[in-house]
Design an enzyme around this catalytic site. Structure first.
Site, mmCIF file in Angstrom:
data_model
loop_
_atom_site.group_PDB
_atom_site.id
_atom_site.type_symbol
_atom_site.label_atom_id
_atom_site.label_comp_id
_atom_site.label_asym_id
_atom_site.label_seq_id
_atom_site.Cartn_x
_atom_site.Cartn_y
_atom_site.Cartn_z
ATOM 1 C CG ASP A 51 -2.303 1.650 -0.721
ATOM 2 O OD1 ASP A 51 -2.943 0.757 -0.284
ATOM 3 O OD2 ASP A 51 -1.330 1.727 -1.421
ATOM 4 C CG HIS B 96 -11.540 6.401 2.354
ATOM 5 N ND1 HIS B 96 -10.751 7.568 2.677
ATOM 6 C CD2 HIS B 96 -10.571 5.750 1.380
ATOM 7 C CE1 HIS B 96 -9.526 7.441 2.049
ATOM 8 N NE2 HIS B 96 -9.339 6.437 1.527
ATOM 9 N N GLY C 36 -8.900 -2.309 5.731
ATOM 10 C CA GLY C 36 -9.141 -1.267 6.705
ATOM 11 C C GLY C 36 -9.139 0.156 5.826
ATOM 12 C CE LYS C 37 -5.167 -0.749 1.142
ATOM 13 N NZ LYS C 37 -4.868 -1.329 -0.016
ATOM 14 C CB VAL C 38 -13.522 1.164 2.559
ATOM 15 C CG1 VAL C 38 -15.193 1.352 2.296
ATOM 16 C CG2 VAL C 38 -12.971 1.603 1.210
#
Length: 381
Positions: free
Chosen positions: A280, A291, A319-321
């Site tokens: 998050d 990331h 969209g977190k990785v």
């Protein structure tokens, strides 16, 4: 069957069948490509170190290869010239499982820059820093008897409930001594860590020395929360004002770390709140590139729909990785898998020798700067 009665039928059905297969040049090329790297049978005579063993696993299969892939992702994030900020998410019975010094050594080496943990892990580290221990037990114990003996069980390990109560008191006394204002868990865990610096094997003590921030977003759901709840009740009865933990301030602080980092790398041991929280952080204030490196060691599976077992590709949709992230997953119990990955990077003299630490320059809850330090020289990231 005697030789006199043996059948004289010649059977080469499969050989003749194979000769009838008409393979196009395209199919032949694909076959050569896919069948170009044989599985290497593990030679234990050559695997004389953890690093040798994990490297050899890169040519084996199943979860041993997955462990090797995780180790290579970790090595890549450590050696990246852009100096990614490395987040470590911790969950599960890692201290009871004996991984305390493994985690501490990664922090000390500069291979971990930010920790996000369950409350249980940092609490049990502090409990040991105060001189208490986890003990060898059995999952077959009579838990009713253990209850009457003030012994708590974590699968096949025992902890001293009397020691836990005394640790609760230390946590409460520390909180009571702090000026009555709002604190992030990062600020609070630094204060707790300073009390643990006399123990060279403490995770939170080493983090306090090295300036590694620790976030505990679900701190209320832990023995830390139990200790603070007792203090809250006592203060309420006496009409006293206390320090307060503000977990939304945590959000603001950890998101700034992501935003001020050129790149980020993440490690998930287990899953749960720490995994979700670090994910998050990539989208908490503004959308970032996600990331860049990530690996996880878990025993859960993705088909149950829970976050702990969810694939790293699933996090791309949020969209977190990063869509281009270097990533790997090993479905292995943490007390087996994580020491192997940690040993792989810690045994690399070049990685340890050339590592630059990060310094986080805070002004209250505002992160002013992240600096990569080489010796006594600080360089802006």
């Amino acid at each position: 069957m005697s030789r006199e009665t043996a059948s004289k039928v010649k059977f080469k059905y499969f050989e003749s069948k194979a000769s009838q297969i008409d393979l196009s040049k395209k199919v032949e090329a694909e076959r050569r490509k896919l069948l170009s790297v044989p599985v290497a049978q593990l030679d234990l005579q050559k695997a004389t170190s953890i690093r040798n063993l994990v490297e050899a696993w890169s040519r084996t299969s199943i979860q041993s290869r997955s462990i090797s892939e995780c180790a290579h992702v970790y090595e890549n994030m450590i050696s990246d010239k852009d100096r990614p900020t490395i987040f470590l998410g911790l969950s599960g019975a890692l201290i009871a499982g004996g991984l305390r010094k493994v985690i501490r050594d990664l922090v000390d080496a500069g291979f971990v820059d930010v920790i996000v943990s369950t409350g249980a892990i940092v609490y049990q580290d502090f409990y040991q820093a105060l001189g208490y221990h986890h003990y060898m037990g059995t999952p077959k114990a009579d838990d009713a008897v253990l209850h009457d003996l003030y012994i708590d069980r974590i699968y096949d390990a025992y902890v001293d409930e009397v020691g836990f109560v005394k640790t609760d008191d230390v946590v409460g006394e520390l909180a009571a001594s702090l000026p009555p204002r709002k604190y992030s868990t990062r600020e609070f865990m630094r204060e707790v860590g300073l009390l643990a610096t006399s123990d060279p094997n403490s995770i939170i003590g080493t983090a306090a020395k090295r300036g590694v921030p620790i976030f505990v977003p679900a701190i209320a759901d832990s023995s830390l929360g139990i200790g603070l709840a007792g203090l809250y009740r006592a203060a309420k009865k006496g009409g006293e004002k206390l320090m307060q933990l503000d977990t939304i301030q945590d959000n603001y602080e950890i998101a700034q770390i992501v935003l001020k980092s050129k790149k980020t790398g993440t490690i998930y041991i287990g899953g749960g709140v720490p995994k979700n929280y670090i994910n998050d952080a990539a989208v908490m204030l503004d959308y970032t590139q996600g990331h860049s490196y990530v690996f996880q060691i878990t025993t859960d599976a993705p088909h149950w729909g829970g976050l702990t077992g969810s694939t790293l590709d699933e996090a791309k949709s949020w969209g977190k990785v990063s869509k281009k992230a270097t990533r790997a997953t090993a479905y292995v119990e943490a007390t087996i898998g994580f020491p192997l990955v940690a040993g792989y990077v810690l045994e690399s003299e070049d990685l340890v020798k050339n590592r630059k630490r990060l310094e986080f320059v805070w002004d209250g809850d505002d992160l002013k700067q992240i600096r990569a330090k080489s010796g006594d020289v600080a360089k802006k990231v």
